[in-house]
Design a protein around this motif. Structure first.
Motif, short mmCIF file in Angstrom:
data_model
loop_
_atom_site.label_atom_id
_atom_site.label_comp_id
_atom_site.label_asym_id
_atom_site.label_seq_id
_atom_site.Cartn_x
_atom_site.Cartn_y
_atom_site.Cartn_z
N TYR A 44 0.83 -1.22 0.00
CA TYR A 44 0.00 0.00 0.00
C TYR A 44 0.85 1.26 0.00
O TYR A 44 0.47 2.28 0.57
N SER A 45 2.03 1.20 -0.57
CA SER A 45 2.91 2.38 -0.51
C SER A 45 3.84 2.43 -1.72
O SER A 45 4.11 1.42 -2.37
N ALA A 46 4.30 3.65 -1.98
CA ALA A 46 5.23 3.89 -3.10
C ALA A 46 6.07 5.11 -2.78
O ALA A 46 5.74 5.92 -1.90
N LEU A 47 7.18 5.26 -3.50
CA LEU A 47 7.97 6.48 -3.48
C LEU A 47 7.60 7.26 -4.73
O LEU A 47 7.65 6.72 -5.84
N GLN A 61 16.40 11.69 -2.19
CA GLN A 61 15.53 12.41 -1.23
C GLN A 61 14.41 13.19 -1.91
O GLN A 61 13.54 13.72 -1.23
N ASP A 62 14.44 13.26 -3.26
CA ASP A 62 13.32 13.89 -3.97
C ASP A 62 12.18 12.91 -4.20
O ASP A 62 11.17 13.27 -4.80
N LEU A 63 12.35 11.68 -3.73
CA LEU A 63 11.27 10.68 -3.82
C LEU A 63 10.58 10.62 -2.46
O LEU A 63 11.21 10.31 -1.45
N LEU A 64 9.29 10.94 -2.44
CA LEU A 64 8.57 11.04 -1.16
C LEU A 64 7.77 9.77 -0.90
O LEU A 64 7.13 9.23 -1.81
N PRO A 65 7.78 9.28 0.36
CA PRO A 65 7.01 8.08 0.68
C PRO A 65 5.52 8.42 0.78
O PRO A 65 5.14 9.32 1.51
N VAL A 66 4.72 7.70 0.04
CA VAL A 66 3.27 7.89 0.02
C VAL A 66 2.64 6.56 0.38
O VAL A 66 3.10 5.52 -0.06
N LEU A 85 -3.31 9.13 -9.12
CA LEU A 85 -3.40 8.21 -10.27
C LEU A 85 -2.35 7.11 -10.16
O LEU A 85 -2.63 5.93 -10.44
N HIS A 86 -1.14 7.48 -9.71
CA HIS A 86 -0.13 6.45 -9.46
C HIS A 86 -0.66 5.42 -8.46
O HIS A 86 -0.57 4.21 -8.70
N ALA A 87 -1.19 5.92 -7.34
CA ALA A 87 -1.67 5.01 -6.28
C ALA A 87 -2.76 4.09 -6.83
O ALA A 87 -2.79 2.88 -6.53
N ARG A 88 -3.66 4.65 -7.64
CA ARG A 88 -4.73 3.82 -8.18
C ARG A 88 -4.19 2.71 -9.08
O ARG A 88 -4.65 1.57 -9.03
N ALA A 98 6.40 0.00 -11.01
CA ALA A 98 6.88 1.35 -11.36
C ALA A 98 5.88 2.00 -12.30
O ALA A 98 5.28 1.33 -13.15
N VAL A 99 5.69 3.33 -12.13
CA VAL A 99 4.80 4.12 -12.98
C VAL A 99 5.58 5.36 -13.46
O VAL A 99 6.23 6.03 -12.64
#
Lengths: 210, 210, 210, 210
Positions: A44-47, A61-66, A85-88, A98-99
């Motif tokens: 349930y998570s991505a950078l 560090q420009d990749l944020l944990p969501v 949209l990435h999360a979906r 990867a998206v």
């Protein structure tokens, strides 16, 4: 720096995504700080790339944990506006790792020429670069969606279309750009190159045949 | 690593072919891991690029030894799906030392515009880049073939056409891409640049004159 | 190595010309070992690129000393086939210090679209990049010549046209390519970029207005 | 070297502008020593690129200090001929910190196709790259001006148009090129990429729809 941030800086996929960003920027596919990229970090998570960064100058560090386990996006920072949209996409297929979302001139122009909600590519060997397509002789569909500033709505429309049939590792948002995804960053890159090539060929062919 | 593999890593032509792959990838002529390259290693053998590799990131161990002395292809690995066509070209002319297969947008688009099985280039100084052509004033033919997923069949069609007349150091597969060859990797590269230039010019001219 | 060869390797202009060759090759203006460059070395002599060399990989020893004091070209080696035209340009104007001949797709295509022996550019600020042109509002002529394999004949035609009026630091050979020159390698480079830009603009404009 | 010159060599914005110049030159947007750049150094002063320099090879001493406090331009050197327009832009909006003027083929061609004094872009997500534009659905205007060799006159026309409504971080001079500006060099760069992208898309779309 919090523990999550420290953790993902050691993520080899995060480093690979930053390198891929430089490669994509050199193709002029993410101009004016446009576009956004992500890699899955859990069920349930991505950078996700931070908003407003030049995608040719990313560091981990420009990749944020969501995360979206509770059904709502949560993130310690300002991720790209199109994170929903990435999360979906990650929710629609657990195999997606990867998206990539890009803004090339040919994809943008092509998306405005086609008023249908899908375009069939046919007769190109390059169709085989899109996973699951094994012959130039079997049409390969690319889905198109109208642009909107309401990203959760767009995500919902993508999900509805997916219920009828999983999309073909990519989609176009009209006047906006291309989304591609893959089961690895390398596969997402291959889908990006493949769809860009197919769109470019069809655009040139239209110039010569319409 | 077996002895054969060790051997070809010391092959200066193998190292040169990897460098040529990077040059070709920088021109965007082998997107999405497409294309394939080979160099002759003996009367009945060649080194052929492995399937699915990014042709801009080749190292000598990505070149697989293929032989066809017994009339059938044999290889310890998975060479490119189009190896049978490379092997046939080496058989058709013992002087051929290198074969390059690329997927550029212009070559792909041009191949679909031309429905004949040959196209005559005329009036270009660049025709002289193709060996055996000495004047812009003598037409220079490029053969075209329909695409097929049956590579041995395509190889047979090429051989049949060759019996009528040796092809002009290159051929187009419709909707697929360009094949070129030469008596050295350098000559194959010159034929690649020459045919790409001629195709590109003719495509731009058609945009302005049709 | 003879004394002449040793000498010109120390020539800073020769080193500059090799660097300019790499810059030009990166623009894809000298594909397939095409094109040729020279710099004046005396009243009746110049260094000219050797035949068949990749112009992106020149070193000073690939520049051959050519002289024409006795009215005939003499050179210890095989200079470019088009050396006679370089020599003629140096004779037509003692101020010329460098000559560059390139094969770009736009220049080649444009040269075939225009059947007149001159084309007037008008309304471009970039006309001012060509020495002696001070306003977008004064038409700037580019001379065109039919291609021929007889270079001394072409050189003679250029000289005849020059008697009527000195050419505008460049000329197009139909289906062949562009020649530019300058009072220094830097000025020749500026004329190359300027003419390529103007040709490119006019070609794009013709696509949209014819 | 005078004190002013020494001072601005330590200016981190000057160093950043030189790096930006190399990036812009690599996009082929400042051919033939064309184009010019500046950064504000005070309320009534800026550093402006020297005339005739290759914009891909700038070092801080190629940026000349220009001031206009007394209403007239003063500069110890020969700054770009178009300095008066830079100075006027800095006067029109105290927030402007950088001005970039480029000569791309698409911007030049587009500027000649459009005979109106403004062009409305509509339906592009990329409109959001231009500050103050928040949706693809709200038209975004780019102002156009006829070219002239009288730069103070052009500056006056820009100022007159600005009185009606501030321009949208960019303007086109017909047959000449693009001007963009921003509240930082980074914002000016984003506006450059954004406008170039929008112009490029519209040019390609016109090829396919007119």
């Amino acid at each position: 720096m919090n523990n999550t941030a420290q953790l993902h800086q050691l993520n080899p996929n995060a480093i690979a995504l930053c390198a891929l960003g430089r490669w994509i920027a050199n193709r002029h596919w993410v101009p004016a700080t446009g576009g956004n990229f992500s890699i899955r970090s859990g069920e349930y998570s991505a950078l996700v790339t931070a908003s407003g960064k030049d995608k040719g100058e990313l560091s981990p560090q420009d990749l944020l944990p969501v995360s979206w386990q509770d059904g709502k996006l949560s993130c310690p920072g300002t991720p790209s506006a199109e994170t929903a949209l990435h999360a979906r996409l990650y929710q629609l297929d657990p195999a997606i790792k990867a998206v990539l979302h890009t803004h090339s001139v040919p994809a943008t122009v092509f998306s405005r020429l086609i008023s249908d909600d899908s375009y069939l590519f046919h007769g190109y060997e390059m169709q085989k670069a899109i996973s699951g397509n094994s012959s130039h002789d079997i049409p390969c569909a690319l889905a198109l969606f109208d642009n909107t500033q309401d990203i959760p709505l767009l995500a919902q429309q993508v999900a509805q279309r997916w219920q009828q049939q999983p999309l073909n590792w990519g989609l176009l948002v009209r006047g906006h750009g291309l989304y591609v995804w893959g089961r690895s960053p390398d596969e997402a890159k291959r889908h990006l190159e493949g769809w860009e090539f197919l769109i470019n060929c069809e655009l040139e062919r239209l110039k010569l045949t319409r």
